[in-house]
Design a protein around this motif. Structure first.
Motif, PDB file in Angstrom:
ATOM      1  N   THR A  43      70.107  18.464  45.690  1.00 20.45           N
ATOM      2  CA  THR A  43      70.034  19.301  44.496  1.00 20.45           C
ATOM      3  C   THR A  43      71.379  20.004  44.332  1.00 20.45           C
ATOM      4  O   THR A  43      72.153  20.162  45.283  1.00 20.45           O
ATOM      5  CB  THR A  43      68.935  20.375  44.587  1.00 20.45           C
ATOM      6  OG1 THR A  43      69.314  21.310  45.605  1.00 20.45           O
ATOM      7  CG2 THR A  43      67.576  19.767  44.896  1.00 20.45           C
ATOM      8  N   HIS A  44      71.605  20.442  43.106  1.00 17.05           N
ATOM      9  CA  HIS A  44      72.844  21.153  42.799  1.00 17.05           C
ATOM     10  C   HIS A  44      72.984  22.374  43.701  1.00 17.05           C
ATOM     11  O   HIS A  44      74.050  22.629  44.278  1.00 17.05           O
ATOM     12  CB  HIS A  44      72.793  21.543  41.315  1.00 17.05           C
ATOM     13  CG  HIS A  44      74.026  22.228  40.809  1.00 17.05           C
ATOM     14  ND1 HIS A  44      73.956  23.306  39.958  1.00 17.05           N
ATOM     15  CD2 HIS A  44      75.338  22.002  41.019  1.00 17.05           C
ATOM     16  CE1 HIS A  44      75.190  23.705  39.662  1.00 17.05           C
ATOM     17  NE2 HIS A  44      76.048  22.930  40.284  1.00 17.05           N
ATOM     18  N   ALA A  45      71.898  23.113  43.849  1.00 20.66           N
ATOM     19  CA  ALA A  45      71.937  24.325  44.671  1.00 20.66           C
ATOM     20  C   ALA A  45      72.242  23.995  46.128  1.00 20.66           C
ATOM     21  O   ALA A  45      73.025  24.687  46.785  1.00 20.66           O
ATOM     22  CB  ALA A  45      70.604  25.071  44.560  1.00 20.66           C
ATOM     23  N   GLU A  46      71.645  22.906  46.620  1.00 19.71           N
ATOM     24  CA  GLU A  46      71.921  22.502  48.012  1.00 19.71           C
ATOM     25  C   GLU A  46      73.387  22.166  48.199  1.00 19.71           C
ATOM     26  O   GLU A  46      74.017  22.542  49.189  1.00 19.71           O
ATOM     27  CB  GLU A  46      71.076  21.270  48.393  1.00 19.71           C
ATOM     28  CG  GLU A  46      69.629  21.586  48.707  1.00 19.71           C
ATOM     29  CD  GLU A  46      68.750  20.330  48.700  1.00 19.71           C
ATOM     30  OE1 GLU A  46      67.546  20.481  48.960  1.00 19.71           O
ATOM     31  OE2 GLU A  46      69.247  19.215  48.424  1.00 19.71           O
ATOM     32  N   TRP A  47      73.927  21.421  47.239  1.00 25.15           N
ATOM     33  CA  TRP A  47      75.321  21.005  47.381  1.00 25.15           C
ATOM     34  C   TRP A  47      76.256  22.222  47.352  1.00 25.15           C
ATOM     35  O   TRP A  47      77.199  22.313  48.133  1.00 25.15           O
ATOM     36  CB  TRP A  47      75.708  19.990  46.298  1.00 25.15           C
ATOM     37  CG  TRP A  47      77.098  19.489  46.536  1.00 25.15           C
ATOM     38  CD1 TRP A  47      78.242  19.994  46.003  1.00 25.15           C
ATOM     39  CD2 TRP A  47      77.501  18.459  47.430  1.00 25.15           C
ATOM     40  NE1 TRP A  47      79.339  19.329  46.500  1.00 25.15           N
ATOM     41  CE2 TRP A  47      78.909  18.383  47.385  1.00 25.15           C
ATOM     42  CE3 TRP A  47      76.804  17.582  48.292  1.00 25.15           C
ATOM     43  CZ2 TRP A  47      79.640  17.465  48.152  1.00 25.15           C
ATOM     44  CZ3 TRP A  47      77.540  16.674  49.034  1.00 25.15           C
ATOM     45  CH2 TRP A  47      78.941  16.623  48.967  1.00 25.15           C
ATOM     46  N   ILE A  48      75.978  23.151  46.459  1.00 23.58           N
ATOM     47  CA  ILE A  48      76.825  24.355  46.385  1.00 23.58           C
ATOM     48  C   ILE A  48      76.719  25.138  47.695  1.00 23.58           C
ATOM     49  O   ILE A  48      77.723  25.564  48.258  1.00 23.58           O
ATOM     50  CB  ILE A  48      76.407  25.238  45.187  1.00 23.58           C
ATOM     51  CG1 ILE A  48      76.852  24.571  43.883  1.00 23.58           C
ATOM     52  CG2 ILE A  48      77.017  26.640  45.301  1.00 23.58           C
ATOM     53  CD1 ILE A  48      76.408  25.293  42.634  1.00 23.58           C
ATOM     54  N   ALA A  49      75.502  25.290  48.175  1.00 29.49           N
ATOM     55  CA  ALA A  49      75.304  26.050  49.411  1.00 29.49           C
ATOM     56  C   ALA A  49      76.081  25.408  50.557  1.00 29.49           C
ATOM     57  O   ALA A  49      76.680  26.084  51.386  1.00 29.49           O
ATOM     58  CB  ALA A  49      73.815  26.115  49.753  1.00 29.49           C
ATOM     59  N   ARG A  50      76.100  24.086  50.566  1.00 27.16           N
ATOM     60  CA  ARG A  50      76.748  23.367  51.644  1.00 27.16           C
ATOM     61  C   ARG A  50      78.265  23.449  51.524  1.00 27.16           C
ATOM     62  O   ARG A  50      78.977  23.492  52.506  1.00 27.16           O
ATOM     63  CB  ARG A  50      76.303  21.900  51.587  1.00 27.16           C
ATOM     64  CG  ARG A  50      76.659  21.091  52.815  1.00 27.16           C
ATOM     65  CD  ARG A  50      76.327  19.609  52.621  1.00 27.16           C
ATOM     66  NE  ARG A  50      74.968  19.374  52.166  1.00 27.16           N
ATOM     67  CZ  ARG A  50      74.558  18.182  51.722  1.00 27.16           C
ATOM     68  NH1 ARG A  50      75.385  17.166  51.654  1.00 27.16           N
ATOM     69  NH2 ARG A  50      73.307  18.024  51.336  1.00 27.16           N
ATOM     70  N   PHE A  51      78.760  23.430  50.310  1.00 29.88           N
ATOM     71  CA  PHE A  51      80.181  23.166  50.101  1.00 29.88           C
ATOM     72  C   PHE A  51      80.998  24.363  49.648  1.00 29.88           C
ATOM     73  O   PHE A  51      82.133  24.539  50.082  1.00 29.88           O
ATOM     74  CB  PHE A  51      80.315  22.029  49.076  1.00 29.88           C
ATOM     75  CG  PHE A  51      81.735  21.576  48.848  1.00 29.88           C
ATOM     76  CD1 PHE A  51      82.413  20.856  49.830  1.00 29.88           C
ATOM     77  CD2 PHE A  51      82.401  21.872  47.661  1.00 29.88           C
ATOM     78  CE1 PHE A  51      83.717  20.433  49.623  1.00 29.88           C
ATOM     79  CE2 PHE A  51      83.713  21.456  47.468  1.00 29.88           C
ATOM     80  CZ  PHE A  51      84.368  20.728  48.454  1.00 29.88           C
ATOM     81  N   CYS A  52      80.445  25.197  48.786  1.00 29.20           N
ATOM     82  CA  CYS A  52      81.339  26.165  48.147  1.00 29.20           C
ATOM     83  C   CYS A  52      80.633  27.447  47.734  1.00 29.20           C
ATOM     84  O   CYS A  52      81.009  28.064  46.736  1.00 29.20           O
ATOM     85  CB  CYS A  52      81.976  25.539  46.911  1.00 29.20           C
ATOM     86  SG  CYS A  52      80.755  24.970  45.719  1.00 29.20           S
ATOM     87  N   ALA A  53      79.598  27.873  48.488  1.00 32.58           N
ATOM     88  CA  ALA A  53      78.866  29.064  48.065  1.00 32.58           C
ATOM     89  C   ALA A  53      79.754  30.303  48.142  1.00 32.58           C
ATOM     90  O   ALA A  53      80.424  30.544  49.142  1.00 32.58           O
ATOM     91  CB  ALA A  53      77.641  29.252  48.943  1.00 32.58           C
ATOM     92  N   ALA A  54      79.745  31.077  47.059  1.00 35.20           N
ATOM     93  CA  ALA A  54      80.465  32.345  47.066  1.00 35.20           C
ATOM     94  C   ALA A  54      79.634  33.347  47.839  1.00 35.20           C
ATOM     95  O   ALA A  54      78.400  33.254  47.875  1.00 35.20           O
ATOM     96  CB  ALA A  54      80.684  32.824  45.631  1.00 35.20           C
ATOM     97  N   SER A  55      80.274  34.313  48.469  1.00 31.94           N
ATOM     98  CA  SER A  55      79.479  35.295  49.212  1.00 31.94           C
ATOM     99  C   SER A  55      78.694  36.141  48.219  1.00 31.94           C
ATOM    100  O   SER A  55      79.210  36.545  47.174  1.00 31.94           O
ATOM    101  CB  SER A  55      80.402  36.163  50.067  1.00 31.94           C
ATOM    102  OG  SER A  55      81.385  36.751  49.246  1.00 31.94           O
ATOM    103  N   GLY A  56      77.436  36.355  48.530  1.00 34.52           N
ATOM    104  CA  GLY A  56      76.606  37.196  47.682  1.00 34.52           C
ATOM    105  C   GLY A  56      76.102  36.532  46.415  1.00 34.52           C
ATOM    106  O   GLY A  56      75.544  37.178  45.547  1.00 34.52           O
ATOM    107  N   ALA A  57      76.323  35.234  46.278  1.00 37.13           N
ATOM    108  CA  ALA A  57      75.872  34.559  45.062  1.00 37.13           C
ATOM    109  C   ALA A  57      74.398  34.219  45.140  1.00 37.13           C
ATOM    110  O   ALA A  57      73.860  33.979  46.209  1.00 37.13           O
ATOM    111  CB  ALA A  57      76.678  33.285  44.866  1.00 37.13           C
ATOM    112  N   ALA A  58      73.759  34.193  43.990  1.00 35.37           N
ATOM    113  CA  ALA A  58      72.355  33.826  43.943  1.00 35.37           C
ATOM    114  C   ALA A  58      72.176  32.311  44.013  1.00 35.37           C
ATOM    115  O   ALA A  58      71.129  31.825  44.349  1.00 35.37           O
ATOM    116  CB  ALA A  58      71.730  34.358  42.667  1.00 35.37           C
ATOM    117  N   ALA A  59      73.305  31.555  43.664  1.00 37.39           N
ATOM    118  CA  ALA A  59      73.275  30.095  43.572  1.00 37.39           C
ATOM    119  C   ALA A  59      72.177  29.640  42.628  1.00 37.39           C
ATOM    120  O   ALA A  59      71.472  28.716  42.870  1.00 37.39           O
ATOM    121  CB  ALA A  59      73.159  29.450  44.944  1.00 37.39           C
TER     122      ALA A  59
END
Lengths: 482, 505
Positions: free
Chosen positions: B489-505
């Motif tokens: 999922t988009h959220a999984e990929w962001i979490a894995r690769f480029c999550a900003a600190s404190g982001a809700a994703a």
């Protein structure tokens, strides 16, 4: 499908345009629609063809085996074209079918060459083209598919005997019905469509779509709004054709030599060289033309220009019937290949497709103008003072060409419009070869330290020379591909 | 280097345009003795509507050598596979304009012709079933494309949705690290040279005078240099693109962020929705002749999925472009050069094209007329071709009974667009050209998505036998579905690769 597919297509004229069209259409028309070809006596192809690498893709689509084609059609390899005597005595340049140098630091190579040249010795621009260097050395090797090899920068076109090329196409055409006949009359319907082409033997050819592939466009000429428009930018209206003895190792190049009367073209074929003189009939007589070629020659007319509409109603003109440009770019058959390709992409239905015709005419006119610009440019850049050359120089360039040349002169920018046959490298090679030098190079080239740039150029030049010298002579390459 | 070479450049205005220009010039002019300065005032707000991008931004970032994950974290970025258009054909319609192709040519004939043929034969499969990016977007999935050209996973591209303010700040740090000097303050005066009318210098409110050889106007709509000082003139396209205002408001994220931007047709224009990691950007682009600011703001707020994080901000603009985007020794970049509403996320793209073209035509101090002419030719063509594509969205609507939309459908459109539409309606031909951003798949997405169906398909399609076509279509459909199935999922990929600190994703 709300509109009925084509049920019948008739191709009039028996030359290269006719058979390239018939062969390509036979592959895509519905099974029950077989192209009919009527070969007229004056369509017999003459002389040689000097083609661009793109033609080889057309052969690929038709499934023509290149080795067989070259054997039957006396084919030799073409790595580019050599022009000499255009910018006065001593002028001599080659435009090769390969990359020239390499883009360095994101800036096109010719800017680096201009920069090094302004400070000292950079050699000729063509010294950085593997095709040009190998061409001058009379050597040939096929391109490599390995991108690390300098041979991967090569491509090649073919020199072919026109009559034998047609014979090859005819035998590969498959489901085409061909016969000979002479056109006696074009019968028009009330709406301007062609109702029938009546032949001298009384046959009446009726078709949904007529292709005019005659040498003079006698079919399309009867259709509405398809009048011929002469192009004054180019001065020659005759070609004298002759064949002379082959050289022991002909260069894999078409040679264009400027002459007081026009220009001479030499195309190497297996077993002989096809030579042609382009000249103006009102300045040079047929006998004078024969004298220049050194013996008997066939004289064929040439009329620079194009149809107002190449596709009008149910008739599409392809080849000389649609447009003619002095064949001095070495791009023979390009207009035909493109015309056939676009016709197939815009294939009409049985009841006609006026919008498809509109788009076809727009694209072909644009492409025709750009190719004409390349030919016209060679005259405009010439510095000869014979009357024909002075006359040609006195003709105003098209606004598109004037702009393109001004941009190159200013800063070496190559402007490309939508339907260009020749891309950035070809235009840069022609501009520089014919002596147009930009006032300045791209400033971004200066990011590379000068001594480093000089070293890269010297290394490139040496590498290309070595690679060319390692190739076999052209004659050997032909012998090895019997 | 001759003594005619540019020695210093002054960029007037920060924001996305100013800092993208500063960053690119500082990277690309490395090695040349050219000083780059940028003046901006913290008191002047930036517009920053360009939060959604097109895939070309990746070339820009790569050319600067940016680290993708770092850039995404710092700008709260999400991935973008396309744009969903809701209600543009008829109310209730939805299609996605993807960054990728539909199917693949069969027998030398474009895929959509075969699809049309199957459709006429009774196959109800929508075109989007053959597009990997659309199918992935619909399911909220994302993975970067494969570099294996034989794989269906190589048939798409992607862009980003990011916070333009953060992006400008990110590029500012980049540019300053490469020697760009920033000066805080407002411009009070612009001095022209008597001899040739070139800009000689600007004077700041504190009296400081700054000279330069080349000026880049990134001052926004008002065009402080290009218009106010140099009177470049403006080609007004309001007759074709009448929206002249926008209201913008961020809101809280309540659902996983989607890998696409959404543009929803509304009473007098359209609303955007751009999901970032930490919030959702929203806006309403509208025609002030059709609704008031208050009505627009109310409609915007009513459509929010989460709690508004601020009061709506209002923007005014006029569609069109400067007649001369490069005049004398001044090049306008960004909103100073013209405005096209961000319906297809082209604002940042136009900045990028301007920068690239300027670098290709980088001048000497005399700014040769030939350079100006060529720059203006290229940029005008770019604007015109995007304009036609935008007008298509408005024109091809079936939203009858709404004054705004009835006008869009009935009033004249540019001849160049009418020609393209006629050819598509007639036989499914997409007019091609060399320059200009939108290619065949984009035009197909909008034409077919807004219910413009060709009267016929390419007859050469029939050279592929029926049974072979059915089989081929099925194979493409299945390969798309299979590829999407295994994507995270988009959220999984962001979490894995480029999550900003404190982001809700």
């Amino acid at each position: 499908m709300s509109r009925a597919p084509l049920k019948s297509v008739a191709v009039l004229g028996g030359g290269v345009a006719s058979w390239m069209t018939a062969c390509a259409l036979a592959r895509v028309l519905p099974g029950e629609c077989r192209p009919v070809v009527i070969e007229t006596a004056d369509s017999v192809p003459r002389g040689a063809l000097s083609t661009l690498p793109a033609l080889r893709a057309f052969h690929g689509l038709l499934g023509l085996d290149e080795a067989t084609l070259m054997r039957v059609a006396r084919g030799t390899y073409k790595l580019g074209a050599r022009y000499n005597g255009w910018a006065g005595d001593g002028h001599d340049h080659v435009e090769g079918f390969s990359d020239v140098g390499a883009s360095l630091d994101g800036v096109a190579f010719h800017h680096h060459w201009l920069r090094t040249r302004a400070r000292g010795d950079a050699g000729r621009y063509e010294d950085y083209s593997l095709a040009a260097v190998a061409g001058r050395l009379g050597r040939f090797a096929p391109p490599s598919e390995d991108p690390r090899s300098v041979l991967s920068t090569l491509s090649y076109g073919l020199h072919l005997d026109a009559a034998a090329y047609v014979a090859t196409l005819r035998s590969a055409a498959g489901r085409v019905e061909a016969s000979t006949g002479e056109i006696a009359e074009i019968a028009l319907a009330a709406d301007g469509q062609i109702a029938a082409v009546v032949l001298a033997d009384g046959r009446r050819i009726v078709a949904d779509l007529f292709i005019d592939a005659t040498p003079d466009g006698r079919v399309i000429g009867a259709a509405p709004d398809a009048a011929w428009i002469d192009d004054p930018a180019l001065p020659c209206d005759r070609l004298a054709l002759r064949e002379v003895a082959a050289r022991a190792n002909p260069p894999p190049l078409t040679e264009f030599e400027a002459a007081p009367e026009g220009w001479l073209r030499r195309v190497p074929l297996r077993g002989g060289d096809a030579v042609a003189l382009a000249y103006a009939g009102d300045r040079t007589s047929a006998d004078e033309a024969r004298d220049i070629l050194g013996g008997d020659a066939t004289i064929v007319p040439l009329r620079n220009g194009h149809r107002r509409r190449a596709w009008s109603g149910n008739c599409v003109a392809i080849g000389p019937a649609a447009s003619q440009v002095e064949p001095l770019n070495g791009d023979d058959l390009q207009a035909i290949q493109s015309g056939v390709g676009r016709l197939i992409a815009l294939l009409p239905t049985a009841d006609g497709s006026p919008l498809a015709a509109l788009e076809y005419n727009r694209l072909m006119a644009e492409e025709q103008d750009r190719a004409r610009d390349m030919a016209a440019f060679r005259y405009l850049a010439a510095t000869r003072d014979d009357p024909l050359w002075i006359q040609a120089r006195g003709t105003a360039p098209s606004p598109a060409l004037a702009y393109k040349q001004a941009q190159f002169e200013s800063r070496g920018r190559v402007v490309l419009y939508d339907e260009e046959t020749f891309m950035e490298g070809a235009w840069a090679g022609a501009f520089l070869g014919h002596g147009i030098t930009p006032h300045r190079h791209d400033r971004l080239a200066d990011r590379l330290p000068a001594d480093k740039a000089d070293a890269v150029l010297a290394r490139l030049r040496g590498m290309i020379r070595e690679a060319a010298q390692a190739m076999p002579p052209h004659a050997d390459a032909l012998r090895d591909r019997p | 280097m001759t003594d005619r070479a540019v020695r210093n450049i002054l960029i007037v205005g920060g924001g996305t345009a100013g800092w993208m220009t500063a960053a690119a010039l500082s990277a690309k002019l490395t090695g040349l003795p050219i000083a780059i300065r940028l003046v901006e005032s913290a008191e002047i707000g930036t517009v920053g509507v360009g939060e959604a991008t097109v895939p070309h931004i990746r070339h820009f970032n790569t050319a600067l050598g940016l680290d993708e994950a770092d850039f995404m974290r710092k700008t709260q970025a999400t991935y973008k596979l396309g744009i969903e258009f809701r209600g543009w054909g008829k109310p209730g319609d939805s299609y996605i304009h993807p960054f990728g192709a539909y199917g693949a040519a069969i027998g030398g004939v474009g895929f959509h012709h075969h699809w049309l043929r199957a459709r006429q034969g009774g196959d109800p499969t929508p075109l989007e079933a053959y597009s990997l990016p659309v199918m992935a977007a619909r399911q909220g999935k994302f993975a970067p494309p494969s570099s294996d050209l034989r794989s269906v996973a190589s048939t798409y591209n992607y862009a980003y949705q990011f916070d333009a303010g953060f992006y400008a700040a990110y590029l500012r740090a980049y540019a300053e690290a490469r020697g760009v000097v920033r000066t805080e303050g407002k411009v009070a005066d612009v001095a022209l040279r008597g001899a040739d009318g070139f800009i000689e210098a600007i004077t700041m409110e504190n009296g400081e005078r700054i000279e330069a050889d080349l000026f880049i106007d990134c001052s926004g709509f008002r065009g402080l240099l290009i218009e106010q000082a140099l009177k470049a003139g403006y080609d007004d396209w309001t007759r074709w693109l009448p929206c002249d205002r926008a209201a913008a408001v961020p809101c809280e994220t309540v659902e996983p962020s989607t890998p696409y931007t959404r543009c929803t047709a509304d009473e007098a224009g359209w609303r955007w929705r751009i999901p970032l990691q930490h919030r959702v950007g929203n806006g309403y682009v509208y025609s002030s002749a059709h609704i008031s600011d208050d009505e627009a703001a109310a409609a915007l707020l009513a459509g929010l999925e989460g709690k508004a994080q601020a009061d709506p901000r209002f923007l005014r603009f006029t569609a069109g472009h400067r007649r001369k985007q490069w005049s004398r020794n001044c090049v306008a970049v960004g909103l100073a050069s013209g405005f096209l509403e961000p319906l297809e996320s082209t604002s940042i793209h136009l900045i990028q094209v301007a920068i690239t073209t300027l670098l290709e035509l980088f001048p000497d101090r005399d700014c040769a007329q030939a350079d100006q002419d060529e720059y203006n030719r290229v940029m005008t063509l770019e604007f015109e071709r995007i304009r036609d594509f935008l007008v298509l969205h408005y024109h091809a609507n079936q939203r009858t009974g709404s004054p705004f939309w009835d006008d869009r459908r009935n009033l004249p459109i540019p001849d160049s667009l009418a020609y393209k539409m006629d050819l598509f309606r007639d036989r499914g031909v997409v007019v091609k050209y060399k320059d200009g951003f939108f290619l065949e798949p984009s035009w197909l997405a909008v034409y077919l998505g807004q219910n413009i169906v060709p009267a016929m398909y390419d007859p050469v399609s029939d050279s592929v036998p029926d049974a072979a076509l059915v089989q081929r279509l099925k194979a493409i459909r299945e390969s798309v579905a299979d590829a999407v199935r295994v994507m995270p999922t988009h959220a999984e990929w962001i979490a894995r690769f480029c999550a900003a600190s404190g982001a809700a994703a």
